[in-house]
Design a protein around this motif. Structure first.
Motif, short mmCIF file in Angstrom:
data_model
loop_
_atom_site.label_atom_id
_atom_site.label_comp_id
_atom_site.label_asym_id
_atom_site.label_seq_id
_atom_site.Cartn_x
_atom_site.Cartn_y
_atom_site.Cartn_z
N GLY A 5 18.25 -106.06 -32.59
CA GLY A 5 18.15 -107.52 -32.52
C GLY A 5 17.57 -108.12 -33.79
O GLY A 5 17.97 -109.20 -34.22
N THR A 30 15.30 -106.08 -29.53
CA THR A 30 16.07 -104.86 -29.36
C THR A 30 17.56 -105.04 -29.17
O THR A 30 18.31 -104.08 -29.30
N SER A 31 18.03 -106.25 -28.84
CA SER A 31 19.47 -106.40 -28.66
C SER A 31 20.00 -107.59 -29.46
O SER A 31 19.32 -108.58 -29.65
N THR A 33 22.94 -110.47 -29.89
CA THR A 33 23.93 -111.28 -29.18
C THR A 33 24.82 -111.97 -30.21
O THR A 33 24.38 -112.86 -30.93
#
Length: 139
Positions: A5, A30-31, A33
């Motif tokens: 992320g 952590t992610s 989009t």
């Protein structure tokens, strides 16, 4: 990757060389989009089924600014092209006739900076293309 992320989700929201349009995705350590909102990294899109060399949207980006035209009907981009030429700004246009591209980026036209971050987006060419290019290049 525990910090995906941060690595892919870095954004330039609020930058004077980015023209805002829409709400950016929520920050997440952590992610990542993918989003077509200006200020963020241009999302990846495969343009063919083989996923080989030349099949990625990133393979089509020029070395300067790249204008993505994301509809099956091509938009008139002559004003932006002319304004870039007059200012000596490296500029290319990439037509993507894939509905997934339009959905991913959220607009018909998307201006991508040389660092592959989105500077501007809209559904038609801006009224004053020279003003847009001046802003996104810091003039």
């Amino acid at each position: 990757m525990a910090t995906l992320g941060v690595q892919l989700g870095a954004r330039y929201d609020g930058s004077p060389v980015v023209i805002p349009s829409g709400d950016p995705p929520r920050d997440d350590f952590t992610s990542y989009t993918p989003s077509g909102v200006p200020g963020g990294r241009a999302p990846h899109l495969w343009l063919d089924d083989t996923h080989g060399a030349g099949g990625s949207l990133f393979d089509r980006f020029g070395t300067g600014f790249t204008l993505l035209s994301l509809r099956s009907r091509h938009h008139d981009t002559s004003g932006l092209e002319k304004a870039a030429r007059e200012r000596g700004i490296p500029f290319s246009v990439v037509h993507v006739d894939d509905p997934a591209g339009r959905e991913l980026y959220g607009r018909d036209l998307v201006l991508v900076r040389p660092d592959q971050h989105i500077a501007w987006r809209g559904d038609r060419e801006p009224r004053n293309p020279a003003e847009i290019l001046a802003r996104v290049t810091g003039h």
